[in-house]
Design a protein around this motif. Structure first.
Motif, PDB file in Angstrom:
ATOM      1  N   VAL A  29       0.840  -1.197   0.000  1.00 51.03           N
ATOM      2  CA  VAL A  29       0.000   0.000   0.000  1.00 51.03           C
ATOM      3  C   VAL A  29       0.876   1.248   0.000  1.00 51.03           C
ATOM      4  CG1 VAL A  29      -1.705   1.319   1.315  1.00 51.03           C
ATOM      5  CG2 VAL A  29      -1.932  -1.161   1.120  1.00 51.03           C
ATOM      6  N   GLU A  30       2.016   1.212   0.721  1.00 51.78           N
ATOM      7  CA  GLU A  30       2.930   2.355   0.765  1.00 51.78           C
ATOM      8  C   GLU A  30       3.512   2.642  -0.612  1.00 51.78           C
ATOM      9  OE1 GLU A  30       6.491   1.916   3.100  1.00 51.78           O
ATOM     10  OE2 GLU A  30       6.411   4.024   3.702  1.00 51.78           O
ATOM     11  N   GLU A  31       3.885   1.593  -1.358  1.00 51.66           N
ATOM     12  CA  GLU A  31       4.400   1.772  -2.715  1.00 51.66           C
ATOM     13  C   GLU A  31       3.314   2.328  -3.630  1.00 51.66           C
ATOM     14  OE1 GLU A  31       7.770  -1.798  -2.944  1.00 51.66           O
ATOM     15  OE2 GLU A  31       5.688  -2.210  -3.479  1.00 51.66           O
ATOM     16  N   THR A  32       2.100   1.822  -3.471  1.00 51.52           N
ATOM     17  CA  THR A  32       0.992   2.259  -4.320  1.00 51.52           C
ATOM     18  C   THR A  32       0.632   3.714  -4.049  1.00 51.52           C
ATOM     19  OG1 THR A  32       0.158  -0.009  -4.203  1.00 51.52           O
ATOM     20  CG2 THR A  32      -1.319   1.639  -5.119  1.00 51.52           C
ATOM     21  N   ALA A  33       0.859   4.184  -2.830  1.00 47.91           N
ATOM     22  CA  ALA A  33       0.571   5.586  -2.493  1.00 47.91           C
ATOM     23  C   ALA A  33       1.393   6.542  -3.347  1.00 47.91           C
ATOM     24  CB  ALA A  33       0.842   5.833  -1.011  1.00 47.91           C
ATOM     25  N   TRP A  34       2.528   6.080  -3.883  1.00 52.29           N
ATOM     26  CA  TRP A  34       3.344   6.925  -4.751  1.00 52.29           C
ATOM     27  C   TRP A  34       2.628   7.246  -6.064  1.00 52.29           C
ATOM     28  CZ3 TRP A  34       7.685   9.677  -4.128  1.00 52.29           C
ATOM     29  CH2 TRP A  34       8.416   9.468  -2.955  1.00 52.29           C
ATOM     30  N   VAL A  35       1.611   6.469  -6.415  1.00 56.34           N
ATOM     31  CA  VAL A  35       0.816   6.777  -7.600  1.00 56.34           C
ATOM     32  C   VAL A  35       0.116   8.125  -7.413  1.00 56.34           C
ATOM     33  CG1 VAL A  35      -1.112   6.010  -9.050  1.00 56.34           C
ATOM     34  CG2 VAL A  35       0.491   4.329  -8.117  1.00 56.34           C
ATOM     35  N   ILE A  36      -0.318   8.396  -6.194  1.00 56.73           N
ATOM     36  CA  ILE A  36      -0.941   9.689  -5.867  1.00 56.73           C
ATOM     37  C   ILE A  36       0.123  10.765  -5.685  1.00 56.73           C
ATOM     38  CG2 ILE A  36      -2.361  10.908  -4.177  1.00 56.73           C
ATOM     39  CD1 ILE A  36      -3.670   8.188  -3.530  1.00 56.73           C
ATOM     40  N   THR A  37       1.197  10.419  -4.985  1.00 60.40           N
ATOM     41  CA  THR A  37       2.257  11.384  -4.681  1.00 60.40           C
ATOM     42  C   THR A  37       2.925  11.928  -5.941  1.00 60.40           C
ATOM     43  OG1 THR A  37       2.699  10.279  -2.575  1.00 60.40           O
ATOM     44  CG2 THR A  37       4.437  11.711  -3.440  1.00 60.40           C
ATOM     45  N   ALA A  38       3.247  11.036  -6.889  1.00 60.85           N
ATOM     46  CA  ALA A  38       3.943  11.452  -8.116  1.00 60.85           C
ATOM     47  C   ALA A  38       3.119  12.468  -8.888  1.00 60.85           C
ATOM     48  CB  ALA A  38       4.239  10.227  -8.985  1.00 60.85           C
ATOM     49  N   TYR A  39       1.828  12.232  -8.993  1.00 58.73           N
ATOM     50  CA  TYR A  39       0.939  13.143  -9.720  1.00 58.73           C
ATOM     51  C   TYR A  39       0.871  14.502  -9.017  1.00 58.73           C
ATOM     52  CZ  TYR A  39      -3.241  14.580 -12.353  1.00 58.73           C
ATOM     53  OH  TYR A  39      -4.135  15.230 -13.164  1.00 58.73           O
ATOM     54  N   GLN A  82       6.016  19.308  -1.418  1.00 54.40           N
ATOM     55  CA  GLN A  82       4.931  18.385  -1.724  1.00 54.40           C
ATOM     56  C   GLN A  82       5.304  16.958  -1.313  1.00 54.40           C
ATOM     57  OE1 GLN A  82       2.059  19.515  -2.816  1.00 54.40           O
ATOM     58  NE2 GLN A  82       1.050  17.528  -2.960  1.00 54.40           N
ATOM     59  N   MET A  83       6.560  16.600  -1.500  1.00 49.87           N
ATOM     60  CA  MET A  83       7.039  15.280  -1.087  1.00 49.87           C
ATOM     61  C   MET A  83       6.877  15.096   0.418  1.00 49.87           C
ATOM     62  SD  MET A  83       8.667  12.453  -2.163  1.00 49.87           S
ATOM     63  CE  MET A  83       9.786  12.789  -3.538  1.00 49.87           C
ATOM     64  N   VAL A  84       7.249  16.107   1.184  1.00 50.15           N
ATOM     65  CA  VAL A  84       7.121  16.050   2.643  1.00 50.15           C
ATOM     66  C   VAL A  84       5.662  15.901   3.041  1.00 50.15           C
ATOM     67  CG1 VAL A  84       7.397  17.380   4.781  1.00 50.15           C
ATOM     68  CG2 VAL A  84       9.233  17.345   3.086  1.00 50.15           C
ATOM     69  N   LEU A  85       4.781  16.678   2.415  1.00 48.79           N
ATOM     70  CA  LEU A  85       3.363  16.636   2.762  1.00 48.79           C
ATOM     71  C   LEU A  85       2.728  15.293   2.413  1.00 48.79           C
ATOM     72  CD1 LEU A  85       2.347  20.210   1.537  1.00 48.79           C
ATOM     73  CD2 LEU A  85       2.593  19.449   3.909  1.00 48.79           C
ATOM     74  N   GLU A  86       3.107  14.731   1.267  1.00 46.23           N
ATOM     75  CA  GLU A  86       2.505  13.476   0.820  1.00 46.23           C
ATOM     76  C   GLU A  86       3.024  12.273   1.613  1.00 46.23           C
ATOM     77  OE1 GLU A  86       0.200  12.849  -1.529  1.00 46.23           O
ATOM     78  OE2 GLU A  86      -0.121  14.960  -2.023  1.00 46.23           O
ATOM     79  N   GLU A  87       4.297  12.298   1.975  1.00 47.36           N
ATOM     80  CA  GLU A  87       4.917  11.118   2.582  1.00 47.36           C
ATOM     81  C   GLU A  87       5.129  11.243   4.088  1.00 47.36           C
ATOM     82  OE1 GLU A  87       5.818   8.153   0.977  1.00 47.36           O
ATOM     83  OE2 GLU A  87       4.541   9.062  -0.549  1.00 47.36           O
ATOM     84  N   GLY A  88       4.925  12.441   4.643  1.00 42.94           N
ATOM     85  CA  GLY A  88       5.236  12.672   6.049  1.00 42.94           C
ATOM     86  C   GLY A  88       4.550  11.733   7.013  1.00 42.94           C
ATOM     87  N   GLU A  89       3.241  11.578   6.893  1.00 46.84           N
ATOM     88  CA  GLU A  89       2.498  10.741   7.831  1.00 46.84           C
ATOM     89  C   GLU A  89       2.896   9.274   7.724  1.00 46.84           C
ATOM     90  OE1 GLU A  89       0.067   9.767  10.883  1.00 46.84           O
ATOM     91  OE2 GLU A  89       0.637  11.773  10.208  1.00 46.84           O
ATOM     92  N   ARG A  90       3.091   8.802   6.480  1.00 44.97           N
ATOM     93  CA  ARG A  90       3.458   7.388   6.295  1.00 44.97           C
ATOM     94  C   ARG A  90       4.848   7.085   6.864  1.00 44.97           C
ATOM     95  NH1 ARG A  90       0.410   7.998   1.476  1.00 44.97           N
ATOM     96  NH2 ARG A  90       2.180   8.792   0.290  1.00 44.97           N
TER      97      ARG A  90
END
Length: 525
Positions: free
Chosen positions: A53-63, A221-229
């Protein structure tokens, strides 16, 4: 950066005017749908591609990262390549990337194409508003803002609806393939009808400013998208990108305020109305994206709704917002102050947040969520057009494109900041409520002991041993406690949206509003 000013602009009329409008709004909606359409398909993508699920979250983060980086650059890139060429190429890039996303056979191939898709999509959003402003005459600017506003509000709302339906009935690939026919038609229409050639640039291109922007905003944006995970600053990954974000943003601001030819002229923020309007758009981004984020998670996690049912309930709200955009344009044209409309709009969003704070319970049904969503739609309908009108009023020439790009970027950034902050807030409130409620599960509490005994007796009647019944009863009690903690935290999350809007609302009194003032877009062509 100074541009050669063209002759007095001519505006579109008749069928051509509306074909351009339909084309650019469709593209903007398509781009915004893709900001949220993937959210409901994460589990299916993860299972199909064998990813975590963490890897798949990058589909949202990259966009999100490529979107937020490209949006403020669209005005500059449109001048370099020509508005028509740039918009059409962006449509084609978005469409091709959509096909490749659906065709991807591995998670990292999908992530790479989502990044490319975001580059094309971000250009569609920001350029669409500029094209509309250049298509409609100044006296119809509020109408153009209303049409654009309807698109940007409906896009994030329609994403989960469409994504849920396609995922439930077909496969996750179709959330990308659905863009292809729309993209092909839009590319043809944009090439045929949109005007705007290359503009002669005076001075050197601000490459250092572009680099600093990419490093700063992209890292943020990277910090905001990945910070919680990644548990925020306990992660070296987050610390590195946070430092890079701060450094990049500071260098970008210094560069743009000191160079003769800035890629993004931040001096436009010296205009009080641009600064106030941009701040309001930031808060608007928090409200719209956070409300769309919280509602589906709550009803699917605690009420057991599927994606289709979840999405259909917010459609009336989106359509109400769309209809009200035109009404707002007419009201402003008749002399109603944008300040009054903004106060009413944010007031309705605050009301929506308070209602859901009180009604978000396990016993809630469709009605308990439908009418607050209509209040939300009413509020959003009275925010975007007045905020855009306030931001652009009185500006001339290329300042319109600069202000439009900045306010669009800040709205998306508001959504990212808001979701990241709200997600962290809810996680911590769940832990706090869990600790508070745990104190009620005590050997000295008659209520909890009676409930425990009742569950154990029921389990023993179904054939469980005394020890098995005790262990299972404790699990059931703890699960119930966790659910109650989560529900309390999410209801407080809704309330936080209202609090943020209440904090930002007084800024409307700082704006200078002159009756009948409109943007002079002559120099923008």
């Amino acid at each position: 950066m100074e541009l050669a000013v063209d002759a007095k602009p001519t505006y579109e009329v008749g069928a051509r005017k509306w074909l351009i409008t339909i084309t650019v709004i469709t593209c903007a909606i398509m781009e915004l749908i893709d900001t949220s359409i993937v959210n409901v398909a994460i589990r299916q993508i993860s299972g199909n591609l064998g990813a975590t699920v963490e890897e798949t979250a990058w589909v949202i983060t990259a966009y999100a990262i490529s979107n937020i980086v490209i949006i403020p650059l669209t005005g500059f890139l449109g001048d370099v390549f020509g508005r028509k060429n740039y918009f059409t190429a962006s449509v084609i890039l978005f469409t091709v990337a959509s096909f490749m996303c659906g065709f991807s056979g591995s998670i990292w191939t999908l992530v790479a194409w989502r990044f490319v898709q975001g580059i094309g999509g971000g250009a569609l959003l920001a350029t669409a508003q500029t094209v509309l402003v250049e298509t409609f005459p100044p006296e119809e600017l509020d109408k153009a803002n209303g049409i654009f506003g309807a698109g940007i509000v409906m896009g994030p709302t329609l994403g989960p609806v469409l994504g849920g339906y396609l995922t439930d009935n077909y496969s996750w690939s179709w959330i990308f393939y659905v863009n292809i026919p729309v993209g092909i038609i839009a590319a043809i229409l944009s090439w045929k009808f949109i005007k705007g050639g290359k503009k002669k640039l005076s001075g050197k291109i601000d490459y250092w400013g572009i680099l600093a922007l990419i490093a700063g905003v992209g890292s943020l944006q990277m910090v905001l998208e990945e910070g919680e995970r990644k548990d925020w600053f306990s992660s070296n990954f987050i610390i590195f990108f946070f430092i890079l974000a701060i450094t990049g943003i500071i260098l970008f601001i210094v560069r743009e305020l000191t160079t003769k030819n800035p890629v993004i002229d931040l001096r436009v923020l010296r205009n009080r109305n641009v600064a106030v309007g941009s701040a309001l758009r930031f808060a608007f981004g928090i409200a719209i994206y956070c409300s769309v984020f919280l509602y589906p998670v709550f009803v699917q996690s605690f009420l057991g709704w599927n994606a289709t049912r979840t999405g259909l309930l917010i459609l009336p709200s989106a359509f109400l917002t769309g209809m009200l955009m035109g009404v707002n344009g007419a009201l402003i044209k008749k002399g109603i102050s944008p300040r009054i409309l903004l106060i009413f709009g944010f007031g309705m969003v605050i009301t929506f947040a308070y209602i859901l704070y009180r009604l978000a319970t396990p016993a809630a049904g469709e009605w308990e969520f439908l009418w607050p969503q209509l209040v939300r739609g009413l509020g959003f309908g009275f925010i975007f057009v007045p905020a855009a009108s306030l931001t652009l009023a009185g500006l001339k020439g290329k300042d319109i494109g600069q202000a439009s790009g900045l306010s669009n970027m800040l709205q998306l950034l508001g959504g990212s900041v808001g979701i990241a902050a709200l997600n962290t807030y809810i996680t911590r409130r769940i832990a706090a409520h869990h600790a508070d409620l745990m104190s009620n599960l005590s050997l000295y509490s008659q209520t909890s002991n009676e409930r425990m005994q009742g569950i154990m007796l029921q389990l023993q009647a179904n054939g469980k041993t005394g020890e098995q019944a005790r262990q299972m009863a404790m699990g059931i009690m703890n699960g119930s406690l966790s659910t109650q903690s989560s529900i309390l935290a999410y209801s407080e999350g809704f309330m936080m949206i209202g609090i943020i809007c209440a904090i930002i609302l007084p800024l409307v009194f700082l704006a200078k509003i002159k009756k009948g003032e409109i943007a002079d877009i002559g120099g923008a062509h």
